[in-house]
Design a protein around this motif. Structure first.
Motif, PDB file in Angstrom:
ATOM      1  N   LEU A 140      40.129 -20.982  17.381  1.00  0.00           N
ATOM      2  CA  LEU A 140      39.289 -21.480  18.473  1.00  0.00           C
ATOM      3  C   LEU A 140      38.236 -20.431  18.833  1.00  0.00           C
ATOM      4  O   LEU A 140      38.565 -19.360  19.334  1.00  0.00           O
ATOM      5  N   PRO A 141      36.940 -20.700  18.595  1.00  0.00           N
ATOM      6  CA  PRO A 141      35.892 -19.737  18.946  1.00  0.00           C
ATOM      7  C   PRO A 141      35.830 -19.492  20.451  1.00  0.00           C
ATOM      8  O   PRO A 141      36.077 -20.400  21.252  1.00  0.00           O
ATOM      9  N   LEU A 142      35.490 -18.254  20.827  1.00  0.00           N
ATOM     10  CA  LEU A 142      35.417 -17.852  22.235  1.00  0.00           C
ATOM     11  C   LEU A 142      34.039 -17.305  22.553  1.00  0.00           C
ATOM     12  O   LEU A 142      33.489 -16.499  21.799  1.00  0.00           O
ATOM     13  N   VAL A 143      33.481 -17.724  23.693  1.00  0.00           N
ATOM     14  CA  VAL A 143      32.255 -17.141  24.244  1.00  0.00           C
ATOM     15  C   VAL A 143      32.544 -16.755  25.686  1.00  0.00           C
ATOM     16  O   VAL A 143      33.035 -17.575  26.465  1.00  0.00           O
ATOM     17  N   VAL A 144      32.264 -15.501  26.045  1.00  0.00           N
ATOM     18  CA  VAL A 144      32.494 -15.008  27.407  1.00  0.00           C
ATOM     19  C   VAL A 144      31.155 -14.909  28.134  1.00  0.00           C
ATOM     20  O   VAL A 144      30.218 -14.298  27.625  1.00  0.00           O
ATOM     21  N   LEU A 145      31.078 -15.515  29.299  1.00  0.00           N
ATOM     22  CA  LEU A 145      29.857 -15.486  30.092  1.00  0.00           C
ATOM     23  C   LEU A 145      29.984 -14.412  31.161  1.00  0.00           C
ATOM     24  O   LEU A 145      30.894 -14.428  31.962  1.00  0.00           O
ATOM     25  N   ASP A 146      29.052 -13.451  31.150  1.00  0.00           N
ATOM     26  CA  ASP A 146      29.041 -12.318  32.081  1.00  0.00           C
ATOM     27  C   ASP A 146      30.378 -11.570  32.030  1.00  0.00           C
ATOM     28  O   ASP A 146      31.139 -11.548  32.998  1.00  0.00           O
ATOM     29  N   PRO A 147      30.687 -10.922  30.901  1.00  0.00           N
ATOM     30  CA  PRO A 147      32.006 -10.297  30.715  1.00  0.00           C
ATOM     31  C   PRO A 147      32.277  -9.197  31.736  1.00  0.00           C
ATOM     32  O   PRO A 147      31.386  -8.434  32.112  1.00  0.00           O
ATOM     33  N   LEU A 148      33.529  -9.133  32.184  1.00  0.00           N
ATOM     34  CA  LEU A 148      33.947  -8.093  33.120  1.00  0.00           C
ATOM     35  C   LEU A 148      34.248  -6.778  32.403  1.00  0.00           C
ATOM     36  O   LEU A 148      34.233  -5.717  33.012  1.00  0.00           O
ATOM     37  N   HIS A 149      34.526  -6.864  31.090  1.00  0.00           N
ATOM     38  CA  HIS A 149      34.847  -5.674  30.312  1.00  0.00           C
ATOM     39  C   HIS A 149      33.818  -5.496  29.207  1.00  0.00           C
ATOM     40  O   HIS A 149      33.049  -6.415  28.900  1.00  0.00           O
ATOM     41  N   LEU A 150      33.797  -4.334  28.600  1.00  0.00           N
ATOM     42  CA  LEU A 150      32.899  -4.096  27.485  1.00  0.00           C
ATOM     43  C   LEU A 150      33.171  -5.124  26.395  1.00  0.00           C
ATOM     44  O   LEU A 150      34.322  -5.340  26.020  1.00  0.00           O
ATOM     45  N   PRO A 151      32.112  -5.773  25.885  1.00  0.00           N
ATOM     46  CA  PRO A 151      32.326  -6.819  24.874  1.00  0.00           C
ATOM     47  C   PRO A 151      33.046  -6.288  23.639  1.00  0.00           C
ATOM     48  O   PRO A 151      32.703  -5.237  23.113  1.00  0.00           O
ATOM     49  N   ASP A 152      34.066  -7.015  23.212  1.00  0.00           N
ATOM     50  CA  ASP A 152      34.799  -6.706  21.998  1.00  0.00           C
ATOM     51  C   ASP A 152      33.998  -7.221  20.806  1.00  0.00           C
ATOM     52  O   ASP A 152      33.305  -8.236  20.898  1.00  0.00           O
ATOM     53  N   SER A 153      34.101  -6.534  19.658  1.00  0.00           N
ATOM     54  CA  SER A 153      33.350  -6.948  18.477  1.00  0.00           C
ATOM     55  C   SER A 153      33.779  -8.322  17.987  1.00  0.00           C
ATOM     56  O   SER A 153      33.049  -8.990  17.253  1.00  0.00           O
ATOM     57  N   ARG A 154      34.979  -8.762  18.410  1.00  0.00           N
ATOM     58  CA  ARG A 154      35.462 -10.083  18.015  1.00  0.00           C
ATOM     59  C   ARG A 154      35.010 -11.180  18.974  1.00  0.00           C
ATOM     60  O   ARG A 154      35.297 -12.357  18.761  1.00  0.00           O
ATOM     61  N   VAL A 155      34.303 -10.792  20.041  1.00  0.00           N
ATOM     62  CA  VAL A 155      33.970 -11.731  21.100  1.00  0.00           C
ATOM     63  C   VAL A 155      32.452 -11.896  21.193  1.00  0.00           C
ATOM     64  O   VAL A 155      31.717 -10.913  21.194  1.00  0.00           O
ATOM     65  N   HIS A 156      31.996 -13.129  21.278  1.00  0.00           N
ATOM     66  CA  HIS A 156      30.597 -13.399  21.556  1.00  0.00           C
ATOM     67  C   HIS A 156      30.442 -13.554  23.070  1.00  0.00           C
ATOM     68  O   HIS A 156      31.260 -14.209  23.725  1.00  0.00           O
ATOM     69  N   SER A 157      29.411 -12.944  23.624  1.00  0.00           N
ATOM     70  CA  SER A 157      29.250 -12.956  25.072  1.00  0.00           C
ATOM     71  C   SER A 157      27.783 -13.058  25.454  1.00  0.00           C
ATOM     72  O   SER A 157      26.887 -12.721  24.675  1.00  0.00           O
ATOM     73  N   VAL A 158      27.561 -13.537  26.678  1.00  0.00           N
ATOM     74  CA  VAL A 158      26.219 -13.679  27.238  1.00  0.00           C
ATOM     75  C   VAL A 158      26.221 -13.036  28.614  1.00  0.00           C
ATOM     76  O   VAL A 158      27.112 -13.299  29.433  1.00  0.00           O
ATOM     77  N   GLY A 159      25.244 -12.177  28.872  1.00  0.00           N
ATOM     78  CA  GLY A 159      25.146 -11.511  30.162  1.00  0.00           C
ATOM     79  C   GLY A 159      23.695 -11.362  30.576  1.00  0.00           C
ATOM     80  O   GLY A 159      22.811 -12.062  30.085  1.00  0.00           O
ATOM     81  N   ALA A 160      23.443 -10.429  31.498  1.00  0.00           N
ATOM     82  CA  ALA A 160      22.088 -10.172  31.985  1.00  0.00           C
ATOM     83  C   ALA A 160      21.848  -8.672  32.007  1.00  0.00           C
ATOM     84  O   ALA A 160      22.775  -7.871  31.865  1.00  0.00           O
ATOM     85  N   THR A 161      20.594  -8.283  32.203  1.00  0.00           N
ATOM     86  CA  THR A 161      20.225  -6.860  32.214  1.00  0.00           C
ATOM     87  C   THR A 161      20.560  -6.269  33.583  1.00  0.00           C
ATOM     88  O   THR A 161      19.680  -6.065  34.421  1.00  0.00           O
ATOM     89  N   ASN A 162      21.841  -5.997  33.778  1.00  0.00           N
ATOM     90  CA  ASN A 162      22.318  -5.527  35.080  1.00  0.00           C
ATOM     91  C   ASN A 162      21.768  -4.150  35.445  1.00  0.00           C
ATOM     92  O   ASN A 162      21.448  -3.894  36.611  1.00  0.00           O
TER      93      ASN A 162
END
Length: 341
Positions: A140-162
């Protein structure tokens, strides 16, 4: 499972469970007309035999792929706006979205697969190495929106220029003449909070403005953090004349804490938020804040999930969308120009 091993079929699972193939099919497709005990038995066997529903064993995309979107806590303005972006993008893409609160019991990822989910988007939720392992096992593919932790290389994520957002917010306050500027943020270990705080510190350092230890306070992304944190800051012997906050909810708590002390915003205290949710526009006075493109972030997360479902290449594991300072009525020069460094 060895590469050449034959995968279990519905008939295999039915034979071991002592039920009909139709019953197993109902469990796989999330039908409700199966006894709870039978369902649990079949689900356990599906997990033990690494059974994947046919939709996951073929590259052909469904006409309407189903994406699970999970979040934690209450549906606050931040979550609502990201969900709007996800839903709008799904409608444009011909996908379906199921929204739920995060609940990760035994075999939770396998249960999502059995229910026909094609990918998982997580909003403001925490995932662990164990979660990643189970998702990988379930395919099951995973996408994390605004991750609370440093993105893992196995995880696709979307955030902002905080970081840039924190820098811009603090530079704005400094340009007005403030030098006693505090930062009241969210959880200390949250990546987004750290980036906003580091942007604040970078701007203060570049200006040569002093940052007393008491001026930087972590908390939660809640109204209550704003109330309590601002009370402690305003009780200092040398209180700040401006407070940059980790989100709009905290900022509203700061404004209320100032009002309770007879202080006016922005005449006596300038306040800057982060996110630019609907709360910022409804605040009194309207809140100067850093706009996080929440709807666009939700849309980007949905499109990334669909690309993963279709087996398309995703160029970057982590995407950051630009933030923007929005100046409204909650900031002004300090009384008598605060030139203290």
């Amino acid at each position: 499972m060895p590469p050449n091993a034959r995968r279990a079929t519905l008939a295999d699972i039915a034979q071991v469970a002592g039920v009909s193939v139709a019953t197993v099919s109902k469990v796989v497709n999330g039908r409700g007309d199966v006894a709870a005990q039978t369902r649990a038995r079949v689900q356990e066997l599906l997990y033990q035999h690494d059974y994947l529903a046919p939709v996951f064993r073929h590259t052909d995309a469904l006409e309407s792929p189903i994406i699970e979107v999970q979040f934690q806590g209450c549906v606050k303005s931040y979550v609502a706006q990201t969900l709007e972006g996800i839903i709008d993008s799904a409608a444009e893409s011909g996908a379906s979205v199921v929204i739920s609160k995060a609940s990760r019991g035994p075999n939770w990822a396998r249960d999502l697969v059995s229910a026909g989910r094609r990918a998982l988007i997580v909003v403001t939720s925490v995932y662990t190495a164990a979660h990643l392992k189970e998702l990988a096992r379930a395919g099951l593919p995973l996408v994390v929106l605004d991750p609370l932790h440093l993105p893992d290389s196995r995880v696709h994520s979307v955030g902002a220029t905080n970081f840039s957002g924190g820098l811009a917010a603090t530079r704005h306050l400094l340009s007005l003449g403030h030098r006693r500027v505090a930062y009241l943020g969210g959880p200390a270990m949250a990546v987004c909070n750290q980036a906003r705080m580091h942007g604040y510190r970078a701007a203060m350092e570049a200006e040569g403005a002093r940052v007393p230890e008491a001026y930087v306070r972590p908390g939660e992304f809640t109204y209550e953090t704003g109330l309590l944190g601002a009370s402690l800051l305003l009780d200092l012997a040398e209180p700040p004349t401006a407070i940059f906050t980790g989100n709009d909810e905290i900022a509203l708590g700061v404004i209320e804490a100032a009002r309770a002390r007879g202080l006016r915003v922005p005449e006596d205290l300038s306040v800057v938020g982060f996110d630019d949710t609907d709360l910022a526009r409804m605040a009194s006075p309207p809140l100067t804040t850093v706009r996080q493109p929440l709807r666009e972030m939700g849309g980007a997360a949905l499109r990334t999930a669909l690309r993963l479902v279709n087996g398309d290449k995703v160029e970057s594991h982590h995407v950051e969308l630009a933030t923007e300072l929005v100046v409204r009525a909650s900031t002004a020069p300090p009384r008598g120009r605060d030139l203290t460094t």
